[in-house]
Design an enzyme around this catalytic site. Structure first.
Site, PDB file in Angstrom:
ATOM      1  CB  ILE A  54      -0.587  -0.029   1.630  1.00  0.00           C
ATOM      2  CG1 ILE A  54      -2.046   0.679   1.061  1.00  0.00           C
ATOM      3  CG2 ILE A  54      -0.154   0.229   2.645  1.00  0.00           C
ATOM      4  CD1 ILE A  54      -3.468   0.749   2.265  1.00  0.00           C
ATOM      5  CB  CYS A  55       1.869   3.905  -1.604  1.00  0.00           C
ATOM      6  SG  CYS A  55       1.053   4.166  -3.570  1.00  0.00           S
ATOM      7  NE  ARG A  56      -1.274  11.502  -0.407  1.00  0.00           N
ATOM      8  CZ  ARG A  56      -2.141  12.400  -1.315  1.00  0.00           C
ATOM      9  NH1 ARG A  56      -2.190  11.502  -2.582  1.00  0.00           N
ATOM     10  NH2 ARG A  56      -3.394  13.270  -1.228  1.00  0.00           N
ATOM     11  CG  MET A  76      -2.178   4.263   3.260  1.00  0.00           C
ATOM     12  SD  MET A  76      -3.137   3.353   4.443  1.00  0.00           S
ATOM     13  CE  MET A  76      -3.150   4.369   5.952  1.00  0.00           C
ATOM     14  N   GLY A 129      -1.440   4.362  -4.562  1.00  0.00           N
ATOM     15  CA  GLY A 129      -1.507   2.936  -5.338  1.00  0.00           C
ATOM     16  C   GLY A 129      -0.408   2.996  -6.400  1.00  0.00           C
TER      17      GLY A 129
END
Length: 115
Positions: A66-68, A94, A70
């Site tokens: 996961i990141c901010r 996120m 995708g």
């Protein structure tokens, strides 16, 4: 946001509480807010710290990256798949995690936010 058929993805709503989560955002993003229990290895340090993932990840389990939003997590998920790891990108990152009402905590364990 979808990154093509080459990157396996999963929706935030499909994640279970005990799924292994790898957060690849940078330190300032992590400190502002993250999923409790996630492993944090920033994408900028990922290759150098790859061993931390192999030590922490479940042997026969899936790594949910996961990141901010995708994009960065899609890159890391694809890299992991190429290394033979069962990894998937968390679609929407996120931002979708928080919008779905999933808990976000800061470095102190208090309420966090997605930077």
């Amino acid at each position: 946001m979808h990154f093509g058929s080459g990157v396996p993805t999963v929706e935030v709503t499909d994640l279970k509480d005990d799924d292994f989560l790898l957060d690849v955002r940078e330190d300032d993003e992590w400190q502002a807010g993250h999923a409790a229990g996630a492993l944090h290895i920033p994408i900028s340090e990922f290759v150098a710290r790859y061993g931390e993932l192999t030590e922490a990840a479940p042997q026969d389990g899936r790594v949910h990256v996961i990141c901010r939003s995708g994009g960065r997590s899609a890159q890391v998920a694809m890299y992991l798949v190429q290394q033979g790891v069962d990894a998937v990108n968390v679609d929407g990152g996120m931002q979708v995690w928080a919008a779905a009402g999933r808990p976000v905590v800061d470095d102190e364990g208090g309420p966090g936010y997605v930077l």
